[in-house]
Enzyme design. Structure first.
Site, PDB file in Angstrom:
ATOM      1  N   MET A  25      -2.430 -10.565   6.735  1.00 12.01           N
ATOM      2  CA  MET A  25      -1.938 -10.252   8.087  1.00 12.01           C
ATOM      3  C   MET A  25      -0.684 -11.061   8.339  1.00 12.01           C
ATOM      4  O   MET A  25      -0.666 -12.273   8.102  1.00 12.01           O
ATOM      5  CB  MET A  25      -2.973 -10.653   9.148  1.00 12.01           C
ATOM      6  CG  MET A  25      -4.098  -9.678   9.289  1.00 12.01           C
ATOM      7  SD  MET A  25      -5.290 -10.283  10.491  1.00 12.01           S
ATOM      8  CE  MET A  25      -6.053 -11.644   9.611  1.00 12.01           C
ATOM      9  N   GLU A 164       1.386   1.101   2.171  1.00 15.80           N
ATOM     10  CA  GLU A 164       1.840   1.171   3.575  1.00 15.80           C
ATOM     11  C   GLU A 164       3.303   1.603   3.733  1.00 15.80           C
ATOM     12  O   GLU A 164       3.919   1.400   4.769  1.00 15.80           O
ATOM     13  CB  GLU A 164       1.665  -0.131   4.366  1.00 15.80           C
ATOM     14  CG  GLU A 164       0.407  -0.969   4.312  1.00 15.80           C
ATOM     15  CD  GLU A 164      -0.925  -0.318   4.083  1.00 15.80           C
ATOM     16  OE1 GLU A 164      -1.185   0.051   2.909  1.00 15.80           O
ATOM     17  OE2 GLU A 164      -1.717  -0.188   5.021  1.00 15.80           O
ATOM     18  N   TYR A 166       5.960   0.465   1.972  1.00 17.18           N
ATOM     19  CA  TYR A 166       6.958  -0.552   1.629  1.00 17.18           C
ATOM     20  C   TYR A 166       7.645  -0.201   0.292  1.00 17.18           C
ATOM     21  O   TYR A 166       7.355   0.835  -0.305  1.00 17.18           O
ATOM     22  CB  TYR A 166       6.296  -1.938   1.565  1.00 17.18           C
ATOM     23  CG  TYR A 166       5.866  -2.445   2.936  1.00 17.18           C
ATOM     24  CD1 TYR A 166       6.815  -2.673   3.933  1.00 17.18           C
ATOM     25  CD2 TYR A 166       4.537  -2.691   3.234  1.00 17.18           C
ATOM     26  CE1 TYR A 166       6.426  -3.139   5.197  1.00 17.18           C
ATOM     27  CE2 TYR A 166       4.147  -3.149   4.490  1.00 17.18           C
ATOM     28  CZ  TYR A 166       5.104  -3.375   5.468  1.00 17.18           C
ATOM     29  OH  TYR A 166       4.728  -3.820   6.706  1.00 17.18           O
ATOM     30  N   ARG A 214      -2.080  -3.833  -4.379  1.00 14.00           N
ATOM     31  CA  ARG A 214      -2.456  -3.001  -3.221  1.00 14.00           C
ATOM     32  C   ARG A 214      -1.868  -1.618  -3.442  1.00 14.00           C
ATOM     33  O   ARG A 214      -0.647  -1.430  -3.404  1.00 14.00           O
ATOM     34  CB  ARG A 214      -1.920  -3.629  -1.932  1.00 14.00           C
ATOM     35  CG  ARG A 214      -2.341  -2.908  -0.673  1.00 14.00           C
ATOM     36  CD  ARG A 214      -3.358  -3.688   0.104  1.00 14.00           C
ATOM     37  NE  ARG A 214      -3.925  -2.913   1.194  1.00 14.00           N
ATOM     38  CZ  ARG A 214      -3.789  -3.201   2.472  1.00 14.00           C
ATOM     39  NH1 ARG A 214      -3.104  -4.269   2.836  1.00 14.00           N
ATOM     40  NH2 ARG A 214      -4.374  -2.457   3.389  1.00 14.00           N
ATOM     41  N   HIS A 252       3.312   3.124   7.416  1.00 16.56           N
ATOM     42  CA  HIS A 252       3.511   2.745   8.824  1.00 16.56           C
ATOM     43  C   HIS A 252       4.074   3.898   9.647  1.00 16.56           C
ATOM     44  O   HIS A 252       3.871   3.957  10.844  1.00 16.56           O
ATOM     45  CB  HIS A 252       4.428   1.522   8.931  1.00 16.56           C
ATOM     46  CG  HIS A 252       3.745   0.253   8.494  1.00 16.56           C
ATOM     47  ND1 HIS A 252       2.501  -0.113   8.941  1.00 16.56           N
ATOM     48  CD2 HIS A 252       4.137  -0.725   7.645  1.00 16.56           C
ATOM     49  CE1 HIS A 252       2.155  -1.261   8.390  1.00 16.56           C
ATOM     50  NE2 HIS A 252       3.127  -1.643   7.594  1.00 16.56           N
ATOM     51  N   GLN A 339      -4.344  -5.616  20.543  1.00 20.24           N
ATOM     52  CA  GLN A 339      -3.538  -6.108  21.660  1.00 20.24           C
ATOM     53  C   GLN A 339      -2.904  -7.485  21.418  1.00 20.24           C
ATOM     54  O   GLN A 339      -1.796  -7.723  21.879  1.00 20.24           O
ATOM     55  CB  GLN A 339      -4.388  -6.159  22.932  1.00 20.24           C
ATOM     56  CG  GLN A 339      -4.594  -4.795  23.548  1.00 20.24           C
ATOM     57  CD  GLN A 339      -5.528  -4.834  24.747  1.00 20.24           C
ATOM     58  OE1 GLN A 339      -6.556  -4.197  24.724  1.00 20.24           O
ATOM     59  NE2 GLN A 339      -5.185  -5.576  25.772  1.00 20.24           N
ATOM     60  N   CYS A 341      -3.022  -9.056  18.176  1.00 17.22           N
ATOM     61  CA  CYS A 341      -2.627  -9.258  16.773  1.00 17.22           C
ATOM     62  C   CYS A 341      -1.423  -8.385  16.448  1.00 17.22           C
ATOM     63  O   CYS A 341      -0.284  -8.812  16.566  1.00 17.22           O
ATOM     64  CB  CYS A 341      -3.797  -9.042  15.824  1.00 17.22           C
ATOM     65  SG  CYS A 341      -4.668  -7.487  16.047  1.00 17.22           S
TER      66      CYS A 341
END
Ligand code: FAD
Ligand code: NAP
Ligand code: SF4
Length: 670
Positions: A25, A164, A166, A214, A252, A339, A341
């Site tokens: 994260m 994601e 990238y 990943r 994303h 909210q 994070c």
């Protein structure tokens, strides 16, 4: 119980103590002065909580790959001491930690971004420069060097971020790779980039270093990978020397929710399970795994060898310890609200957690046992009062909690009734357990009065008695058609087939979701995938298919006086999801509305001077809230000094994040 979850994983040269990974994260801690010191305390607390393996937030291998101009990189030995603060702290607690290497490619927020082809991302202002072959070779070198430095810094391994959307993902799919040289064109060419990175990292670092790759198993964008390509890549990554493969779900820029609260628990575990039979190295399942029970189910069903839980470790650093000690009921569960994070991350603020404001603030917000126990009255058992009562009692104060209602939780009792927000009930469960554990004297069905508060000789009075919903004042405000959201969500009125909602804030949106919801014939995960157009059979690239939402249960008008699009005040990372869902439910979203009157015909309005009658069965008022100040004003008039927290303090724009933080902060300092 939890035998799969708590089983160690033997990697040959080292062993993970259980099957849970704290997922990567981005907290923004590494980007601020003194941030590495704070990150060390934050990670050490999670290692002490017995998680099997931690993965850090993304660290760039070079300048072009940074998330933003100020983001953390690991390129030289000068940067090692700050990383050693983290690895030493984790190792002292007996934990293991991998550093994630993240090159953002076209997703970076700075002008130096690069990508396989110069195609701007729909979610970025900056356009990337096309990489020359020399840039590609240099970038691979940078990845390997970054991994070598990570080892020198004491990390037990690295996670190579290949999902994601990238940089690595941008090489893999046709959507973003239009090259015609050896790094584009055929799939073999497009996957060459990650395979070189993994192969060369393994060669440089030897066999006894964890390499997690990943892998984007489900892109959820047009021209994403096909299932055959995912399998081909996974096999090649295994052959290149990865220790394990983590699941990546959704770019994303995908218009399908992947982790927000309306995504059912373990909604994407099937993707990892689909890949299980294709490779032999351990696979990690991800996304909306927020309790030990869900994690255990995934492992017991053979969907994966490990599970990754990221946000749940912000909510509670001790998930594993509590599971080991049979204290699952004491886990503070992540409710997937985003909210404090993800919304913070995207606003360049330090991440934290709505239900645990200590997360990433461990050095500032400390709950130290008191040497001067006080007798404290808390009025109101909503999020603010419960948070205060929990921390104050844990510190050793003697707390009495008055609640007018017959249950704990305040407005969260309404929130948990919203389809997709059921997890909010976990927060009430957690606090109920904490009240018992720390022997808070809980008085339910007991509205506190000024007389009663004064009759007991309390050292402090904390008012957390919340809000009153704002009433309509227009003609016909007392017509039987007019009801409050509290009546709707507590089930005390039956709403007709057609309704108008006055106020399009968070509660207006939630009420619209509640009223349009029709129970699907299938299970929650299947219904979710169907609504958003995710294909479990993976017939098309990216795993997409035509969305097929359920028909709405009612016809709803969602009204507001202001200009601009509906939902602009909702969370940065979740507002678009609520908006898309209500559009799929055919909700009529009207702005610039003037409310005129309510009568038997319905709601009379005017939009830009044009009069209209909405012939609805009910008008539901969700027009914001006002603080309850009755007890406060009376106590002040008597010369007392009560403290206000939550909605009682400030109703405008109040949310549970502020309410819980105020409660915890006051309790830490009283
Ligand atoms: P409240 O939750 O209002 O609690 C006050 C309590 O005081 C009540 O239980 C009341 O019965 C009690 N009380 C009042 N007077 C007395 C008295 N005299 N004696 C004893 N007890 C008394 N926020 C978010 O951040 N994210 C969300 O996703 C979200 N979703 C929501 C969805 C819905 C449908 C609703 C209604 C709210 C939602 N909220 C959300 C808002 C959030 O719930 C509130 O901000 C939060 O509950 C405020 O907490 P509080 O403790 O200040 O007040
Ligand atoms: P809110 O978000 O402030 O919305 C209140 C709405 O009422 C506004 O859209 C406003 O719209 C309207 N309004 C205000 N005064 C009015 C009046 N006199 N007459 C008619 N309309 C009026 O408040 P809320 O919806 O009550 O939510 C309370 C809090 O809970 C919010 O802070 C919210 O963040 C939080 N919450 C969050 C979520 C979430 O998903 N994150 C969900 C629910 C609640 P116009 O001025 O445009 O008419
Ligand atoms: Fe989970 Fe919400 Fe906390 Fe983020 S802020 S970790 S989503 S509970």
């Amino acid at each position: 119980m939890y035998e799969h979850l708590l089983r160690p994983l033997d990697l040959g040269w080292t062993t993970l103590k259980n099957r849970v990974i704290m997922g990567s994260m981005h907290t923004n801690l590494e980007e601020i002065p003194g941030g590495f010191e704070r990150a060390a305390v934050y990670f050490a607390e999670r290692a002490r909580g017995q998680v099997g393996l931690i993965v850090t937030g993304g660290i760039a291998p070079n300048e072009q790959g940074c998330v933003s101009a100020m983001s953390a990189m690991l390129r030289s030995e000068e940067e090692l001491p700050q990383h050693r603060l983290i690895t030493d702290a984790v190792h002292q607690e007996g934990g293991k930690i991998c550093m994630q290497i993240l090159h953002t490619g076209r997703y970076g927020y700075h002008p130096k971004i690069v990508a396989p082809s110069p195609i701007q991302a729909p979610i970025n202002f900056f356009k990337p420069k096309e990489m020359e072959e020399s840039d590609i070779l240099q970038t691979i070198d940078d990845y390997v060097r970054c991994a070598e430095l990570a080892r020198e810094a004491g990390y037990d391994g690295v996670e190579i971020m290949g999902s994601e959307g990238y940089l690595i993902n941008q090489f893999i799919v046709k959507r973003t790779n239009h090259r015609t040289d050896a790094w584009g064109g055929s799939y073999e060419n497009r996957m060459h980039f990650p395979i070189e990175i993994v192969k060369r990292t393994r060669a440089a670092l030897g066999h006894d270093f964890i390499i997690i790759y990943r892998l984007s198993m489900l892109d959820l964008v047009e021209e994403g990978s096909t299932w055959e390509e995912v399998v081909t890549l996974a096999k090649a990554i295994e052959a290149a020397g990865a220790t394990m493969i983590n699941s990546g779900i959704g770019w994303h820029e995908a218009r399908i929710p992947t982790i927000a609260t309306m995504v059912p628990r373990k909604a994407y575990a099937w993707v990892t399970q689909k890949l299980k039979k294709e490779v032999t190295i351990p696979l990690i399942a991800v996304n909306r795994i927020n309790t030990p029970d869900v994690a255990e189910e995934i492992l017991a069903e053979g969907c994966a060898d490990l599970v990754s839980m990221a946000r749940p470790f912000l909510a509670d650093p001790d998930i594993i310890l509590k599971t080991m000690e049979g204290r699952v009921n004491e886990i503070n569960t992540c409710i997937a609200c985003n909210q404090a994070c993800l919304d913070h991350t995207f606003q360049m603020k330090i991440s934290s957690c709505l239900v645990n404001p200590r997360a990433c603030h461990e050095t500032e917000l400390q709950y130290i046992p008191t040497n001067h126990p006080k007798r404290i009255a808390v009025v109101g058992a909503g999020p603010a009062g419960l948070a205060f009562a929990h921390i104050a009692a844990m510190r050793g104060h003697e707390v009495t909690l008055y609640e007018a209602d017959g249950q704990l939780g305040g407005q969260f009792n309404y929130a948990k009734n919203i389809p997709g927000k059921e997890d909010y009930g976990e927060t009430i469960r957690f606090y109920t357990q904490m009240m018992k554990k720390y022997q808070v004297r809980v008085l339910l069905n007991h509205p506190a009065t000024v007389e009663e508060l004064l009759a007991t000789d309390y050292d402090a009075i904390i008012l957390a008695d919340g809000i009153e919903p704002r009433q309509l004042t227009i003609e016909g405000h007392d017509h039987p058609k007019v009801v409050s959201y509290t009546e709707v969500l507590s089930g005390t009125v039956n709403i007709g087939k057609k309704a108008a909602i006055i106020g399009a804030g968070g509660i207006g949106f939630d009420v619209a979701t509640f009223l349009t919801y029709k129970k699907p014939d299938s299970d929650a995960v299947s219904a979710f995938l169907k609504e958003w157009g995710v294909d479990k059979d993976y017939l098309e690239a990216g795993g997409l298919k035509m969305p097929e939402p359920e028909l709405p249960a009612r016809e709803i008008y969602l009204l507001k006086r202001s200009t601009g699009k509906h939902g602009a005040t909702l969370g940065k990372t979740t507002g678009w999801i609520h908006r898309s869902h209500l559009k799929a439910m055919n909700v009529h979203m009207l702005a610039e509305v003037q409310y005129l009157k309510v009568d038997d015909q319905g709601l009379h309005i005017s939009i830009k001077g044009e009069a209209k009658i909405l012939e609805v069965d009910h008008v539901i008022v969700c027009a914001g809230q006002l603080s309850s100040r009755n007890i406060y004003n009376a106590l002040i008039a008597l010369g007392k000094e009560p403290r206000l927290i939550g909605g009682a303090d400030e109703a405008k724009e109040l949310d549970a994040k502020t309410a819980i933080k105020q409660g915890c902060t006051l309790a830490a300092n009283i």
